[in-house]
Design an enzyme around this catalytic site. Sequence first.
Site, PDB file in Angstrom:
ATOM      1  CD  GLU A  77      -2.615  -1.752   0.831  1.00  0.00           C
ATOM      2  OE1 GLU A  77      -2.867  -0.577   0.521  1.00  0.00           O
ATOM      3  OE2 GLU A  77      -3.041  -2.300   1.852  1.00  0.00           O
ATOM      4  CG  ASP A  78      -4.220  -3.836  -3.970  1.00  0.00           C
ATOM      5  OD1 ASP A  78      -3.885  -4.133  -2.805  1.00  0.00           O
ATOM      6  OD2 ASP A  78      -5.220  -3.188  -4.257  1.00  0.00           O
TER       7      ASP A  78
END
Length: 479
Positions: free
Chosen positions: A77-78
């Site tokens: 996600e990051d």
Amino acid sequence: MNSVTLNGLLDLINTYNSKDVEKIKKAYEYAKTLHNGQVRQSGEEYITHPLNVAYILAEMHADSDTICAGLLHDTLEDTNITKEDIAHDFNPQIASLVDGVTKLSKMNFSSKEEQNFANTRKIITSISDDVRIIIIKLADRLHNMRTLKFKSAFKQKENSIETMEIFVPLAYLIGAYRIKSELEDISFRYLKPDKYKEIEEKKLSVEENYIECANEMLYKISRILNDREIPNEIKIRIKNIYGIYKRMCEGNKINDIHDLVALKVIVDEIDNCYITLGLIHREYKPINSRFKDYISCPKTNMYSSLHSTVFGPSDTIIQTQIRTFDMDKIASFGLTAYFDTEKGNARETMQKALNEKFQFYKSLSEIDSTFSDNRQFVNQVKYELFSSLIYVYNSNGDVIELPIGSTVIDFAYKLGSEIGNTLVGAVVNDKFVSVDTILHNKDRVKVITNELSFGPRLEWENKVRTSYARTKIKDFYNG
Ligand code: MN
């Protein structure tokens, strides 16, 4: 709380699984490099979060793929990495765990409300893909709740409500008591700070006396067991604040809560549990009405122990909980502990335990296949699985779990659709009753079936609470 370090994590893993330490070190370095430069709202480096999540998982004795996935859980996600990269650099199982966790928080819907229902459904149903996804998510939520003080007041309330509504019941269903208790207390503190304080103070005012007495018992019992050469470990367990709050809401005073302080007596094998019970009863008189044998009749989330409340020193009344070391792991960590106690392939072992030993799982699959609408699905899960449950006995003494408000019809269908379809009446606690009778905790239920029955009545549909029973009644008419 002391801050977690990589070495702390590795030391903990070494206590139960020393062969995979290198793999875990690699996952840590990998995640650390990827999150480099990112900071949490607390001001700490981002890597502290996945590291803590991995530590919570290691406390549950999770397998090494789960620990690695815990370390990598926010990388998709990051950062710029892909699922394929993780599969290549580690293995496909770790990649699909990380992907599973990521998907739980990454869905787009037109309205916020719609999105919430869809998210919640995804979280709940991920149990059937690989239950380890939900376990990583629980560890993730626990660390986020522990560090919630750095978020806005609005976020604190919002996350606490969601935790109470979704994560606490899920943790309970899979038997992860330790996580459940901590999540409850943190959420309760944000949602009702005054009540939390009040109960904490009340607890402190009585706790000291109880702990002193429990300690005295601990030394005495441990000496008795050592004399008999029964391997043992005895711990004092104090009820969590939210648990005390619930008991007080039922009208109890703090002094009436006899398991406020409990003594966990852990021994090597089942036979010794019963021997230990006898030895404790010779030393401390039991309150006869307060004995429970959860070894012969485990709770539906697989909790097993002997519970006996006894007259302790100085007029105290204290609950003793006697169990084996394996039962203790399952009592603290639930489903996750099966990996450690039974070994073998982690995913298979846990999925098998879920299927064979946890009653809620079948109901969940049923609800999932009945409702395509997310809102209806979530509401039914809350109504049927997350609300209060009752436990009744069938004719051979097995414990059957049902949502509160269930009738004999729900019970019969839970035993099997043929039994439901040929149901004509029941005997509950030795009395003949009609099929729409509502059941209560501890009822003994014997169904009466008749092969000549023409099938379920259509109006039964309105007299059931479980969606399995409702589906089978509908199937009879539409099939
Ligand atoms: Mn996270």
